[in-house]
Design a protein around this motif. Structure first.
Motif, PDB file in Angstrom:
ATOM      1  N   GLU A 120      76.417 -84.403  99.984  1.00  0.00           N
ATOM      2  CA  GLU A 120      77.419 -83.637  99.242  1.00  0.00           C
ATOM      3  C   GLU A 120      78.766 -83.730  99.945  1.00  0.00           C
ATOM      4  O   GLU A 120      78.864 -83.418 101.136  1.00  0.00           O
ATOM      5  N   PRO A 121      79.810 -84.197  99.254  1.00  0.00           N
ATOM      6  CA  PRO A 121      81.125 -84.273  99.896  1.00  0.00           C
ATOM      7  C   PRO A 121      81.688 -82.883 100.154  1.00  0.00           C
ATOM      8  O   PRO A 121      81.353 -81.912  99.469  1.00  0.00           O
ATOM      9  N   GLU A 122      82.545 -82.829 101.170  1.00  0.00           N
ATOM     10  CA  GLU A 122      83.173 -81.549 101.491  1.00  0.00           C
ATOM     11  C   GLU A 122      84.188 -81.204 100.402  1.00  0.00           C
ATOM     12  O   GLU A 122      85.144 -81.940 100.162  1.00  0.00           O
ATOM     13  N   VAL A 123      83.986 -80.104  99.754  1.00  0.00           N
ATOM     14  CA  VAL A 123      84.814 -79.697  98.628  1.00  0.00           C
ATOM     15  C   VAL A 123      85.711 -78.543  99.074  1.00  0.00           C
ATOM     16  O   VAL A 123      85.224 -77.497  99.502  1.00  0.00           O
ATOM     17  N   VAL A 124      87.031 -78.777  98.976  1.00  0.00           N
ATOM     18  CA  VAL A 124      88.002 -77.736  99.288  1.00  0.00           C
ATOM     19  C   VAL A 124      88.172 -76.850  98.060  1.00  0.00           C
ATOM     20  O   VAL A 124      88.245 -77.355  96.932  1.00  0.00           O
ATOM     21  N   PRO A 125      88.222 -75.546  98.212  1.00  0.00           N
ATOM     22  CA  PRO A 125      88.441 -74.678  97.049  1.00  0.00           C
ATOM     23  C   PRO A 125      89.698 -75.067  96.288  1.00  0.00           C
ATOM     24  O   PRO A 125      90.702 -75.489  96.872  1.00  0.00           O
ATOM     25  N   ALA A 126      89.639 -74.942  94.961  1.00  0.00           N
ATOM     26  CA  ALA A 126      90.741 -75.409  94.115  1.00  0.00           C
ATOM     27  C   ALA A 126      92.045 -74.702  94.451  1.00  0.00           C
ATOM     28  O   ALA A 126      93.110 -75.336  94.511  1.00  0.00           O
ATOM     29  N   ARG A 127      91.990 -73.399  94.688  1.00  0.00           N
ATOM     30  CA  ARG A 127      93.229 -72.667  94.994  1.00  0.00           C
ATOM     31  C   ARG A 127      93.840 -73.157  96.293  1.00  0.00           C
ATOM     32  O   ARG A 127      95.058 -73.377  96.385  1.00  0.00           O
ATOM     33  N   GLN A 128      92.998 -73.353  97.316  1.00  0.00           N
ATOM     34  CA  GLN A 128      93.496 -73.839  98.597  1.00  0.00           C
ATOM     35  C   GLN A 128      94.026 -75.261  98.469  1.00  0.00           C
ATOM     36  O   GLN A 128      95.052 -75.610  99.061  1.00  0.00           O
ATOM     37  N   LEU A 129      93.352 -76.096  97.672  1.00  0.00           N
ATOM     38  CA  LEU A 129      93.788 -77.477  97.514  1.00  0.00           C
ATOM     39  C   LEU A 129      95.138 -77.557  96.818  1.00  0.00           C
ATOM     40  O   LEU A 129      96.039 -78.284  97.259  1.00  0.00           O
ATOM     41  N   LEU A 130      95.307 -76.810  95.719  1.00  0.00           N
ATOM     42  CA  LEU A 130      96.577 -76.859  94.989  1.00  0.00           C
ATOM     43  C   LEU A 130      97.708 -76.257  95.803  1.00  0.00           C
ATOM     44  O   LEU A 130      98.849 -76.748  95.781  1.00  0.00           O
ATOM     45  N   THR A 131      97.403 -75.188  96.530  1.00  0.00           N
ATOM     46  CA  THR A 131      98.442 -74.577  97.367  1.00  0.00           C
ATOM     47  C   THR A 131      98.895 -75.531  98.459  1.00  0.00           C
ATOM     48  O   THR A 131     100.098 -75.680  98.730  1.00  0.00           O
ATOM     49  N   GLY A 132      97.935 -76.183  99.105  1.00  0.00           N
ATOM     50  CA  GLY A 132      98.297 -77.138 100.146  1.00  0.00           C
ATOM     51  C   GLY A 132      99.099 -78.303  99.607  1.00  0.00           C
ATOM     52  O   GLY A 132     100.034 -78.786 100.257  1.00  0.00           O
ATOM     53  N   VAL A 205      93.503 -84.128  94.703  1.00  0.00           N
ATOM     54  CA  VAL A 205      94.028 -83.431  93.527  1.00  0.00           C
ATOM     55  C   VAL A 205      94.004 -84.356  92.313  1.00  0.00           C
ATOM     56  O   VAL A 205      93.634 -83.945  91.202  1.00  0.00           O
ATOM     57  N   TRP A 206      94.353 -85.614  92.505  1.00  0.00           N
ATOM     58  CA  TRP A 206      94.349 -86.588  91.401  1.00  0.00           C
ATOM     59  C   TRP A 206      92.933 -86.783  90.856  1.00  0.00           C
ATOM     60  O   TRP A 206      92.721 -86.799  89.646  1.00  0.00           O
ATOM     61  N   ARG A 207      91.958 -86.946  91.768  1.00  0.00           N
ATOM     62  CA  ARG A 207      90.585 -87.191  91.317  1.00  0.00           C
ATOM     63  C   ARG A 207      89.973 -85.973  90.629  1.00  0.00           C
ATOM     64  O   ARG A 207      89.233 -86.118  89.655  1.00  0.00           O
TER      65      ARG A 207
END
Length: 753
Positions: A120-132, A205-207
């Motif tokens: 399982e790939p490491e998945v960053v939470p969507a909110r944290q990913l978009l904020t970063g 984010v693109w993927r």
């Protein structure tokens, strides 16, 4: 909800079930009015000839000059008359046939499967990913603004001044100078964008957010450019020189006259040609004459009356459900379809679950349906055993239906398994009569029981040329002087001294305490009932079915009379299992998969049965056994039974003591355990204490420092408590093993999705 066979047969019509994975039902070629189906009359064989025109079970051989394939059940396609409707379209079948089926792990539904990563790939939470990503963009924009406006000096132009000629740099008003400065500025922007893009994970984010919205719905597979890559063009036939046959089959596929069963059956016939069992000329002639209906099954059927499950005859799989998206399942399996096929059933399957858990409706019925389709394709022979009305498929889906105890039953069951060897007949019959080790009666010794039966069966067959019927066997085991005296007299007149010694030994042992003759007579008495008066006839006046016929693609259903005859049903179930394990081991053609599906195997498992199941894998055969609880198996045989079966299924509602047996056989695994410890932070300075007080007021918690400890620990894959309480309704935990030895760990599967 599974009704354990009490209501499954009602309302099972094609219009109320989901569509199968294969192509839709295809109407047969236009023919004349159909005639009534053939039913064997008195003295005829219980099973018709096989798909190759070889002799059936008692049928005469193929006449000289025949092609060896028998006559087709569907005549050749006639010329279409003017004004008649056009033939059906084969686009659905072609799309099904061309759907990719990549190689996958054991149990994965391969039809249209898309492989997933093993981990399982490491998945960053969507909110944290978009904020970063947003913060990284702002930082990049700020850096470029400072550079462009000169707030950080002109050092970033130093590479341009060192590499470009002075004439280009000093000529500020020319077009070349503008292009030079703008190009260099664009290069700096790209470098800044790449740097902040990596920091902000713009690629992820693109993927995750852009690509799924840009992707269109996948279209149906189109025909490959080369015939050698298109399965609908039969490239293996073309490579062997049978171009005309390939063209005929491809035309039938395009016009809609071919089914998935036809494709599988003709592919099986082609395997026979490649192995040398049939000639290429006979195969080509049958295909050119009958097209998609060539090489038919002996019954003439090209499909089942109705399908309740999703089948893929290219891979041989039947879909049972979906692997749950659960952390306890390996990541590669999560969300994939769960399917079984002959390569898994060849290691045998044991399913345990209480009434209503789905054993019959969700497991037995789809597997029986799949094996019947394989039989129509010439790949398998199947025997399905269950209680009368258990919902294991309609009678029209089988070639032979043995309804023991029903006066209208067309077929009978051979009590001795079709053998002529008295010792073999005695061994199989003793296995059925002695019961399991939980029986407190002294008849639990099958070897002693085999000796007792052989002492009577051998002399009787030598005199009468057949084995005794149930009433005759009961009288002989009782030691009645009349039957034994008549048998002795006949042996004396025939000069059978050796068999007379067998009979003398039987009479001496009958007078000793603890003799098993009376015990066996009591067991045989359970079959000597008025309801079974017309069954188990050994005189040749009935049409008995023998499990020695499993070297042909036959579909058999045996209904046991459980109501009022529970003990007799268990004896008959043990008899069928013993005959199956004995007969499949001596088959000449082991390329045909043989499977016994036994719904509700309580009281059936014996030590010899477990040893027989262990030998099935090498004979390309397997059994499917369902149990309501492992308490129906003697304590000493539970672990050997689960060890002999390569596929084990624990359905929802299992008891903790049953779960303990599954937990032991599935073993343990090493996992990574994370221990998190929160330690309170003590401030020493006045400012620190003030900050801690404010933090406690705002958050309500004291300031702490978190320490994480990671260690490797050994834990049960599924504990007894989890199997008893953590498996939702309609789910099951299933482990798989293929005949080649590939394993799949215990998987949580949703059987109704």
């Amino acid at each position: 909800m599974d009704s354990e066979g009490t209501q499954d047969a009602q309302g099972a019509h094609a219009g109320s079930v989901p569509r199968p994975a294969g192509p839709p039902d295809v109407p047969p070629r236009p023919t004349g009015p159909p005639g009534p189906p053939h039913r064997p009359g008195h003295g005829e064989s219980a099973v018709p000839p096989d798909a190759w025109g070889r002799p059936g079970y008692g049928e005469p051989a193929v006449p000289p000059g025949s092609s060896g394939y028998g006559e087709s059940a569907v005549p050749p396609r006639p010329v279409q008359a003017p004004g008649t409707p056009p033939p059906p379209d084969g686009s659905a079948f072609l799309a099904w046939l061309r759907t990719p089926r990549p190689e996958a792990a054991p149990g994965v539904w391969r039809f249209g499967h898309r492989p997933r990563p093993e981990e399982e790939p490491e998945v960053v939470p969507a909110r944290q990913l978009l904020t970063g990503a947003l913060v990284a963009f702002l930082v990049g924009w700020l850096i470029w603004s400072l550079l462009w406006n000169g707030y950080l000096g002109q050092w970033w132009l130093l590479p341009l001044r060192l590499l470009a000629p002075d004439a280009w740099l000093n000529d500020g008003g020319s077009v070349g100078s503008a292009i030079l400065y703008n190009g260099y500025s664009l290069l700096v922007v790209l470098v800044i964008a790449i740097g902040v893009g990596r920091l902000g994970r713009w690629d992820e984010v693109w993927r995750r957010f852009v690509v799924p919205r840009l992707q269109r719905r996948p279209s149906e597979p189109t025909a490959p450019e080369s015939p050698q890559e298109d399965p609908a063009q039969w490239p293996e036939l073309r490579a062997a020189g049978a171009v005309d046959a390939a063209e005929r089959l491809a035309a039938d596929a395009r016009t809609g006259f071919m089914r998935d069963v036809d494709q599988a059956r003709i592919a099986r016939a082609w395997q026979g040609v490649r192995s040398g069992r049939h000639s290429l000329a006979a195969f080509t002639g049958a295909v050119l004459r009958d097209g998609a209906a060539a090489c038919p099954h002996p019954s003439g059927d090209r499909d089942l009356p109705a399908r309740l499950a999703r089948h893929d005859l290219v891979t041989g799989q039947v879909r049972l459900g979906t692997t749950a998206d659960d952390p306890r399942n390996p990541y590669a399996y999560r969300g994939t379809g769960l399917a079984l096929g002959p390569e898994l059933l060849a290691t045998s399957l044991v399913a345990v679950g209480p009434a209503g858990s789905g054993k019959t409706g969700d497991v037995v019925r789809p597997l029986a349906e799949s094996l019947c389709l394989h039989a129509l394709a010439g790949r398998a022979a199947v025997v399905v055993v269950g209680a009368a009305g258990a919902g294991i498929g309609p009678a029209d889906a089988y070639d032979v239906v043995v309804r023991i105890g029903h006066p209208e039953s067309v077929y009978d069951l051979d009590l001795y398994g079709g053998t002529t060897d008295p010792d073999e007949a005695a061994a199989v019959l003793a296995e059925a009569l002695v019961g399991d080790l939980s029986d407190p009666h002294p008849g639990g010794d099958s070897r002693r029981s085999t000796t007792v039966l052989a002492q009577l069966l051998a002399p009787y067959r030598a005199v009468h040329g057949r084995f005794p019927s149930v009433p005759e066997l009961r009288r002989l085991l009782d030691g009645a002087p009349g039957p034994l005296g008549a048998l002795r007299k006949a042996l004396t007149e025939a000069g059978q001294e050796a068999l007379l010694r067998e009979l003398d030994a039987r009479e001496r042992q009958a007078k000793q305490p603890g003799d098993l003759g009376g015990v066996l007579a009591d067991r045989v008495a359970l079959l000597d009932r008025p309801a079974f008066a017309g069954f188990f006839d050994a005189s040749g006046q009935s049409r008995p079915f023998s499990l020695r016929s499993l070297d042909h693609p036959v579909r058999v259903r045996i209904d046991l009379p459980e109501r009022g005859h529970a003990d007799a049903s268990r004896i008959l179930a043990r008899l069928v299992l013993a005959q199956f394990t004995a007969s499949v081991a001596v088959r000449e053609d082991r390329s045909l998969f043989a499977c016994l599906v036994l719904d509700e195997a309580a009281g059936v498992v014996t030590p010899e049965a477990v040893r027989g199941i262990q030998r099935l894998r090498s004979a390309n055969a397997g059994v499917v056994l369902t149990l309501r609880t492992l308490d129906d198996v003697p304590r000493a045989l539970r672990s050997p039974l689960l060890g002999a079966a390569g596929c084990r299924m624990a359905l929802s509602g299992l008891t903790p003591w049953d779960g303990q047996d599954f937990a032991e056989v599935w073993g343990k695994e090493w996992i990574e355990a994370r221990d998190v410890t929160d330690r309170q932070i003590i401030a020493e300075t006045p400012l620190g204490k003030t900050v801690h007080v404010l933090r406690r007021v705002i958050t309500g918690n004291a300031p702490t420092a978190r320490a994480v400890t990671v260690r490797q620990v050994e834990r049960e894959r599924w504990s007894a408590s989890e199997l008893a309480h953590a498996v939702p309704p309609g789910h099951a935990v299933l482990s798989l093993t293929t005949a080649r030895g590939e394993h799949a760990p215990p998987l949580l599967v949703h059987l109704r999705s």
